[in-house]
Write a protein that holds these residues in place. Structure first.
Motif, PDB file in Angstrom:
ATOM      1  N   GLU A 123     -28.993  45.149  41.491  1.00  0.00           N
ATOM      2  CA  GLU A 123     -29.020  46.107  40.388  1.00  0.00           C
ATOM      3  C   GLU A 123     -30.317  46.905  40.383  1.00  0.00           C
ATOM      4  N   ALA A 124     -31.434  46.218  40.580  1.00  0.00           N
ATOM      5  CA  ALA A 124     -32.728  46.905  40.591  1.00  0.00           C
ATOM      6  C   ALA A 124     -32.826  47.881  41.760  1.00  0.00           C
ATOM      7  N   SER A 125     -32.330  47.470  42.909  1.00  0.00           N
ATOM      8  CA  SER A 125     -32.423  48.335  44.082  1.00  0.00           C
ATOM      9  C   SER A 125     -31.524  49.553  43.956  1.00  0.00           C
ATOM     10  N   ILE A 126     -30.385  49.390  43.260  1.00  0.00           N
ATOM     11  CA  ILE A 126     -29.480  50.514  43.059  1.00  0.00           C
ATOM     12  C   ILE A 126     -30.117  51.553  42.147  1.00  0.00           C
ATOM     13  N   VAL A 127     -30.752  51.075  41.096  1.00  0.00           N
ATOM     14  CA  VAL A 127     -31.449  51.996  40.198  1.00  0.00           C
ATOM     15  C   VAL A 127     -32.477  52.805  40.985  1.00  0.00           C
ATOM     16  N   ARG A 128     -33.212  52.132  41.838  1.00  0.00           N
ATOM     17  CA  ARG A 128     -34.271  52.791  42.618  1.00  0.00           C
ATOM     18  C   ARG A 128     -33.680  53.777  43.628  1.00  0.00           C
ATOM     19  N   GLU A 129     -32.603  53.400  44.273  1.00  0.00           N
ATOM     20  CA  GLU A 129     -32.062  54.213  45.360  1.00  0.00           C
ATOM     21  C   GLU A 129     -31.151  55.321  44.879  1.00  0.00           C
ATOM     22  N   TYR A 130     -30.328  55.048  43.867  1.00  0.00           N
ATOM     23  CA  TYR A 130     -29.279  55.994  43.503  1.00  0.00           C
ATOM     24  C   TYR A 130     -29.587  56.871  42.306  1.00  0.00           C
ATOM     25  N   LYS A 131     -30.543  56.501  41.489  1.00  0.00           N
ATOM     26  CA  LYS A 131     -30.823  57.328  40.315  1.00  0.00           C
ATOM     27  C   LYS A 131     -31.174  58.768  40.690  1.00  0.00           C
ATOM     28  N   PRO A 132     -32.062  59.005  41.675  1.00  0.00           N
ATOM     29  CA  PRO A 132     -32.348  60.397  42.045  1.00  0.00           C
ATOM     30  C   PRO A 132     -31.105  61.127  42.543  1.00  0.00           C
ATOM     31  N   ARG A 133     -30.263  60.444  43.262  1.00  0.00           N
ATOM     32  CA  ARG A 133     -29.053  61.066  43.797  1.00  0.00           C
ATOM     33  C   ARG A 133     -28.074  61.417  42.681  1.00  0.00           C
ATOM     34  N   MET A 134     -27.911  60.507  41.725  1.00  0.00           N
ATOM     35  CA  MET A 134     -26.979  60.752  40.640  1.00  0.00           C
ATOM     36  C   MET A 134     -27.463  61.858  39.712  1.00  0.00           C
ATOM     37  N   LYS A 135     -28.770  61.994  39.563  1.00  0.00           N
ATOM     38  CA  LYS A 135     -29.308  63.015  38.682  1.00  0.00           C
ATOM     39  C   LYS A 135     -29.068  64.421  39.218  1.00  0.00           C
ATOM     40  N   LYS A 136     -28.715  64.523  40.485  1.00  0.00           N
ATOM     41  CA  LYS A 136     -28.395  65.822  41.063  1.00  0.00           C
ATOM     42  C   LYS A 136     -26.975  66.262  40.734  1.00  0.00           C
ATOM     43  N   LEU A 137     -26.179  65.336  40.226  1.00  0.00           N
ATOM     44  CA  LEU A 137     -24.811  65.688  39.865  1.00  0.00           C
ATOM     45  C   LEU A 137     -24.773  66.351  38.496  1.00  0.00           C
ATOM     46  N   THR A 138     -23.845  67.266  38.314  1.00  0.00           N
ATOM     47  CA  THR A 138     -23.616  67.822  36.992  1.00  0.00           C
ATOM     48  C   THR A 138     -22.816  66.815  36.171  1.00  0.00           C
ATOM     49  N   TYR A 139     -22.700  67.101  34.892  1.00  0.00           N
ATOM     50  CA  TYR A 139     -21.943  66.216  34.002  1.00  0.00           C
ATOM     51  C   TYR A 139     -20.487  66.117  34.452  1.00  0.00           C
ATOM     52  N   SER A 140     -19.876  67.256  34.795  1.00  0.00           N
ATOM     53  CA  SER A 140     -18.472  67.238  35.218  1.00  0.00           C
ATOM     54  C   SER A 140     -18.310  66.517  36.550  1.00  0.00           C
ATOM     55  N   GLN A 141     -19.292  66.632  37.438  1.00  0.00           N
ATOM     56  CA  GLN A 141     -19.226  65.916  38.709  1.00  0.00           C
ATOM     57  C   GLN A 141     -19.324  64.415  38.496  1.00  0.00           C
ATOM     58  N   GLY A 142     -20.138  63.989  37.534  1.00  0.00           N
ATOM     59  CA  GLY A 142     -20.239  62.569  37.230  1.00  0.00           C
ATOM     60  C   GLY A 142     -18.932  62.008  36.718  1.00  0.00           C
ATOM     61  N   LYS A 143     -18.264  62.739  35.822  1.00  0.00           N
ATOM     62  CA  LYS A 143     -16.978  62.289  35.290  1.00  0.00           C
ATOM     63  C   LYS A 143     -15.913  62.270  36.389  1.00  0.00           C
ATOM     64  N   LEU A 144     -15.971  63.257  37.279  1.00  0.00           N
ATOM     65  CA  LEU A 144     -15.031  63.275  38.394  1.00  0.00           C
ATOM     66  C   LEU A 144     -15.278  62.097  39.320  1.00  0.00           C
ATOM     67  N   LEU A 145     -16.534  61.757  39.550  1.00  0.00           N
ATOM     68  CA  LEU A 145     -16.864  60.626  40.408  1.00  0.00           C
ATOM     69  C   LEU A 145     -16.249  59.332  39.871  1.00  0.00           C
ATOM     70  N   ILE A 146     -16.332  59.146  38.562  1.00  0.00           N
ATOM     71  CA  ILE A 146     -15.768  57.934  37.967  1.00  0.00           C
ATOM     72  C   ILE A 146     -14.268  57.842  38.264  1.00  0.00           C
ATOM     73  N   LYS A 147     -13.578  58.968  38.168  1.00  0.00           N
ATOM     74  CA  LYS A 147     -12.138  58.969  38.438  1.00  0.00           C
ATOM     75  C   LYS A 147     -11.840  58.746  39.919  1.00  0.00           C
ATOM     76  N   LEU A 148     -12.622  59.367  40.792  1.00  0.00           N
ATOM     77  CA  LEU A 148     -12.362  59.222  42.219  1.00  0.00           C
ATOM     78  C   LEU A 148     -12.686  57.816  42.708  1.00  0.00           C
ATOM     79  N   VAL A 149     -13.634  57.161  42.057  1.00  0.00           N
ATOM     80  CA  VAL A 149     -13.889  55.752  42.382  1.00  0.00           C
ATOM     81  C   VAL A 149     -12.663  54.922  42.048  1.00  0.00           C
TER      82      VAL A 149
END
Length: 209
Positions: A123-149
């Motif tokens: 969990e800690a490593s994911i926060v470190r690795e993925y937070k910058p990547r996720m912050k590049k997504l728009t709000y609509s892209q984040g919601k779409l990601l949840i559905k595509l997962v």
């Protein structure tokens, strides 16, 4: 193994910065770093009564009626959907692989304590690795990601988090997502509300768009 589906939670964590990005992109997103899907081509040979016959396998090709747009705004919405799918579909596929690998690795751990310790590190490593990547997504892209997962993994983000971190942590991330108007319990409906998205996904996967 230093990654996992906590990035699902960060898909919903596109807070004020993401909303600002969304506003800036209403006229259309340009210059995205979305990868291009390339059609799969496999060439081989088979023996038939002593003769060597070459064959070629290709990805599926999907044929749909041409899109008919009522106005330029509807056309813009469609093009934005295509860009968003290209942006987040690779992440959803990555999540699927991470889930598989993590589940297999967890099976090798001897007891619940070892698994719990490992998941805290993850969990800690994911926060470190993925937070910058996720912050590049728009709000609509984040919601779409949840559905595509959900499409790729056949389980919602909430179910995935619950399976690995337990109901308490899953509930925390769901409340956090809900605060920003998203839900980790969102399901993908390819025959209904997500029908157009499914069309775009299939054509992106096949390299047609």
């Amino acid at each position: 193994m230093q990654r996992l589906w906590l990035l699902l939670a960060f898909a919903a964590m596109t807070t004020a910065d993401a909303c600002a990005q969304e506003t800036r992109q209403q006229a259309g997103t340009k210059g995205t770093d979305a990868p291009v899907f390339v059609p799969t081509v496999k060439v081989g040979k088979v023996l038939d009564r002593g003769d060597s016959i070459q064959y070629m396998e290709m990805s599926n090709v999907y044929v749909y009626p041409a899109m008919a747009f009522k106005n330029s705004r509807q056309q813009g919405d469609y093009m934005r959907l295509v860009r968003n799918v290209k942006k987040v579909l690779p992440i959803a596929k990555e999540v699927r692989q991470i889930l598989i690998e993590t589940a297999e690795y967890m099976e090798t751990l001897p007891n619940k304590e070892a698994k719990a310790r490992h998941m805290k590190v993850v969990e800690a490593s994911i926060v470190r690795e993925y937070k910058p990547r996720m912050k590049k997504l728009t709000y609509s892209q984040g919601k779409l990601l949840i559905k595509l997962v959900n499409r790729e993994c056949n389980s919602t983000g909430y179910e995935a988090i619950q399976a690995f971190l337990g109901p308490v942590r899953a509930g925390f991330w769901q409340v956090f997502a809900w605060t920003f108007g998203a839900s980790l319990k969102k399901e993908y409906d390819p025959e209904g509300v997500d029908r157009l998205t499914e069309r775009v996904v299939l054509m992106v996967e096949s390299g047609q768009i």
